[in-house]
Design a protein around this motif. Structure first.
Motif, PDB file in Angstrom:
ATOM      1  N   MET A 154       0.830  -1.217   0.000  1.00 21.71           N
ATOM      2  CA  MET A 154       0.000   0.000   0.000  1.00 21.71           C
ATOM      3  C   MET A 154       0.858   1.259   0.000  1.00 21.71           C
ATOM      4  O   MET A 154       0.622   2.194  -0.764  1.00 21.71           O
ATOM      5  CB  MET A 154      -0.899   0.007   1.246  1.00 21.71           C
ATOM      6  CG  MET A 154      -1.669   1.304   1.417  1.00 21.71           C
ATOM      7  SD  MET A 154      -2.659   1.283   2.899  1.00 21.71           S
ATOM      8  CE  MET A 154      -4.030   0.293   2.329  1.00 21.71           C
ATOM      9  N   LYS A 175      -8.811   2.203   1.156  1.00 18.27           N
ATOM     10  CA  LYS A 175      -8.499   1.675   2.491  1.00 18.27           C
ATOM     11  C   LYS A 175      -9.409   2.316   3.519  1.00 18.27           C
ATOM     12  O   LYS A 175      -9.906   3.423   3.299  1.00 18.27           O
ATOM     13  CB  LYS A 175      -7.051   1.985   2.853  1.00 18.27           C
ATOM     14  CG  LYS A 175      -6.783   3.476   3.058  1.00 18.27           C
ATOM     15  CD  LYS A 175      -5.352   3.738   3.424  1.00 18.27           C
ATOM     16  CE  LYS A 175      -5.050   5.232   3.464  1.00 18.27           C
ATOM     17  NZ  LYS A 175      -5.605   5.939   4.611  1.00 18.27           N
ATOM     18  N   LEU A 176      -9.619   1.625   4.641  1.00 22.73           N
ATOM     19  CA  LEU A 176     -10.340   2.234   5.760  1.00 22.73           C
ATOM     20  C   LEU A 176      -9.608   2.041   7.084  1.00 22.73           C
ATOM     21  O   LEU A 176      -9.714   2.870   7.972  1.00 22.73           O
ATOM     22  CB  LEU A 176     -11.753   1.634   5.874  1.00 22.73           C
ATOM     23  CG  LEU A 176     -12.784   2.157   4.871  1.00 22.73           C
ATOM     24  CD1 LEU A 176     -14.086   1.376   4.992  1.00 22.73           C
ATOM     25  CD2 LEU A 176     -13.051   3.639   5.087  1.00 22.73           C
ATOM     26  N   CYS A 177      -8.883   0.945   7.238  1.00 18.44           N
ATOM     27  CA  CYS A 177      -8.350   0.639   8.569  1.00 18.44           C
ATOM     28  C   CYS A 177      -6.850   0.849   8.682  1.00 18.44           C
ATOM     29  O   CYS A 177      -6.230   0.356   9.622  1.00 18.44           O
ATOM     30  CB  CYS A 177      -8.729  -0.779   8.971  1.00 18.44           C
ATOM     31  SG  CYS A 177      -7.789  -2.060   8.127  1.00 18.44           S
ATOM     32  N   ALA A 178      -6.235   1.566   7.746  1.00 20.72           N
ATOM     33  CA  ALA A 178      -4.781   1.776   7.810  1.00 20.72           C
ATOM     34  C   ALA A 178      -4.481   3.264   7.811  1.00 20.72           C
ATOM     35  O   ALA A 178      -5.185   4.042   7.176  1.00 20.72           O
ATOM     36  CB  ALA A 178      -4.106   1.112   6.611  1.00 20.72           C
ATOM     37  N   GLY A 181      -5.163  -5.023   8.820  1.00 16.07           N
ATOM     38  CA  GLY A 181      -5.820  -5.850   7.800  1.00 16.07           C
ATOM     39  C   GLY A 181      -7.246  -6.200   8.116  1.00 16.07           C
ATOM     40  O   GLY A 181      -7.708  -7.285   7.751  1.00 16.07           O
ATOM     41  N   SER A 182      -8.002  -5.309   8.757  1.00 16.55           N
ATOM     42  CA  SER A 182      -9.355  -5.702   9.166  1.00 16.55           C
ATOM     43  C   SER A 182     -10.441  -5.320   8.174  1.00 16.55           C
ATOM     44  O   SER A 182     -11.440  -6.011   8.066  1.00 16.55           O
ATOM     45  CB  SER A 182      -9.690  -5.130  10.546  1.00 16.55           C
ATOM     46  OG  SER A 182      -9.794  -3.731  10.500  1.00 16.55           O
ATOM     47  N   CYS A 183     -10.303  -4.212   7.428  1.00 14.04           N
ATOM     48  CA  CYS A 183     -11.428  -3.778   6.592  1.00 14.04           C
ATOM     49  C   CYS A 183     -11.486  -4.517   5.258  1.00 14.04           C
ATOM     50  O   CYS A 183     -12.528  -4.572   4.631  1.00 14.04           O
ATOM     51  CB  CYS A 183     -11.379  -2.271   6.371  1.00 14.04           C
ATOM     52  SG  CYS A 183     -10.167  -1.720   5.124  1.00 14.04           S
ATOM     53  N   ARG A 184     -10.398  -5.064   4.792  1.00 16.73           N
ATOM     54  CA  ARG A 184     -10.280  -5.855   3.556  1.00 16.73           C
ATOM     55  C   ARG A 184     -10.564  -5.054   2.288  1.00 16.73           C
ATOM     56  O   ARG A 184     -10.850  -5.614   1.239  1.00 16.73           O
ATOM     57  CB  ARG A 184     -11.183  -7.104   3.579  1.00 16.73           C
ATOM     58  CG  ARG A 184     -11.098  -7.944   4.812  1.00 16.73           C
ATOM     59  CD  ARG A 184      -9.693  -8.222   5.250  1.00 16.73           C
ATOM     60  NE  ARG A 184      -8.947  -9.168   4.412  1.00 16.73           N
ATOM     61  CZ  ARG A 184      -7.664  -9.432   4.569  1.00 16.73           C
ATOM     62  NH1 ARG A 184      -6.971  -8.811   5.501  1.00 16.73           N
ATOM     63  NH2 ARG A 184      -7.054 -10.289   3.785  1.00 16.73           N
ATOM     64  N   CYS A 206      -8.403  -2.994   0.845  1.00 15.68           N
ATOM     65  CA  CYS A 206      -7.164  -2.671   0.120  1.00 15.68           C
ATOM     66  C   CYS A 206      -6.605  -3.871  -0.635  1.00 15.68           C
ATOM     67  O   CYS A 206      -5.420  -3.907  -0.954  1.00 15.68           O
ATOM     68  CB  CYS A 206      -6.126  -2.134   1.105  1.00 15.68           C
ATOM     69  SG  CYS A 206      -5.524  -3.404   2.232  1.00 15.68           S
ATOM     70  N   ALA A 240      -4.251  -8.420   1.324  1.00 14.31           N
ATOM     71  CA  ALA A 240      -4.417  -7.017   1.734  1.00 14.31           C
ATOM     72  C   ALA A 240      -3.093  -6.294   1.507  1.00 14.31           C
ATOM     73  O   ALA A 240      -2.038  -6.745   1.981  1.00 14.31           O
ATOM     74  CB  ALA A 240      -4.820  -6.953   3.204  1.00 14.31           C
ATOM     75  N   CYS A 280      -2.099  -3.550   2.736  1.00 12.96           N
ATOM     76  CA  CYS A 280      -1.554  -2.866   3.928  1.00 12.96           C
ATOM     77  C   CYS A 280      -0.701  -3.796   4.770  1.00 12.96           C
ATOM     78  O   CYS A 280       0.198  -3.342   5.477  1.00 12.96           O
ATOM     79  CB  CYS A 280      -2.666  -2.246   4.759  1.00 12.96           C
ATOM     80  SG  CYS A 280      -3.798  -3.443   5.499  1.00 12.96           S
TER      81      CYS A 280
HETATM   82 FE1  FES Z   1      -8.016  -2.222   5.797  1.00 15.05          FE
HETATM   83 FE2  FES Z   1      -5.849  -2.909   4.437  1.00 15.05          FE
HETATM   84  S1  FES Z   1      -6.614  -0.943   4.805  1.00 15.05           S
HETATM   85  S2  FES Z   1      -7.320  -4.212   5.306  1.00 15.05           S
END
Ligand code: FES
Length: 257
Positions: free
Chosen positions: A29, A41-44, A52-55, A57, A69, A71
């Motif tokens: 990423m 992306k949402l969780c990085a 790696g939770s939002c999936r 990316c 993922a 990230c």
């Molecule tokens: Fe969320 Fe990579 S930004 S899984």
């Protein structure tokens, strides 16, 4: 993105046909960003370790199975990465559709352009939400009955910000920001599935917990679930400034009305 790698060894790879050279240990990423490519992306973010939770990316890599993922996947010499194949685009739209199906349709943060999730929904080309929402109170039908009301109750106890679990996707960015940026460890995730929410210090209200009101969690939140009360009451400011002092690394922000 994700935090920078401190390695002196450099690695060259191609992302969407663009060659980029970055330190070993850099995430795909972050390397993509160096190449001028923004992977959804949402969780990085740059401040906390990738989770790696939002999936959202996900990418495809030539010669590798699956859609890792970006990230949490480090670069490697000679990789050929593709960030916008039909397959990953379709997966991203599906993920965003599920997130948005459980997000209030009248969310003020989305309407005011203060929601990363709404921006990502647009970026991945989400135009229709086929599941859930009843249009009135946004309650998605549950397989095992209604959600315990406690899990949907907002926490308004902190004088500076509010937490609304109805808007939360439990990506845990706030939990990690609290621990890794501020070093406070005041937040955790409570419950499972639809009945999951962010909780402060063993499920006490934010104000009574170990939270020091530093605002790291609010800055990190991509959905408008954690929002400054001044912004909720008066809307988005025309401009804002962030200052960083020696006391902590968060950066205090003030906003003009
Ligand atoms: Fe969320 Fe990579 S930004 S899984």
């Amino acid at each position: 993105g994700t935090p920078a790698s401190k390695s002196d060894r450099m690695v060259t790879l191609a992302i969407d046909g663009r060659e980029v050279t970055v330190p070993e240990g850099t995430s795909i990423m972050r390397a993509a960003r160096e190449a001028g490519i923004e992977v959804p992306k949402l969780c990085a973010n740059d401040m906390v370790k990738a989770f790696g939770s939002c999936r959202l990316c996900l990418v495809e890599i030539d010669g590798r199975a699956g859609t890792p993922a970006s990230c949490t996947t480090p670069v490697a010499e000679g990789l050929k990465v593709f960030t916008t194949t039909e397959r990953v685009n379709a997966i991203r739209r599906g993920i965003m559709e599920l997130y948005m199906s459980d997000h209030p349709a009248d969310c003020p943060a989305c309407a005011e352009g203060d929601c990363e999730m709404a921006r990502m929904a647009e970026k991945v080309g989400l135009t229709e939400i086929r599941y859930g929402r009843d249009g009135e109170n946004h309650v998605v039908p549950r397989i095992h009955g209604d959600v315990n009301p406690h899990f949907r109750e907002p926490d308004l106890s902190n004088p500076y910000f509010a937490y609304d679990p109805a808007k939360c996707i439990v990506c845990s960015l706030c939990v990690r920001a609290c621990a890794e940026v501020q070093g406070t460890f005041a937040l955790t995730v409570e419950g499972r599935g639809f009945e999951s929410r962010i909780a402060a210090s063993m499920n006490t209200p934010f104000f009574d917990s170990e939270c020091v009101s530093c605002g790291a969690c609010v800055q990190a939140c991509p959905t408008g679930a954690l929002r400054e009360k001044s912004v909720i009451e008066k809307g988005m400011p025309e401009w804002s400034a962030v200052t960083t002092c020696a006391y902590c690394g968060v950066g205090c922000s003030f906003k003009a009305e």
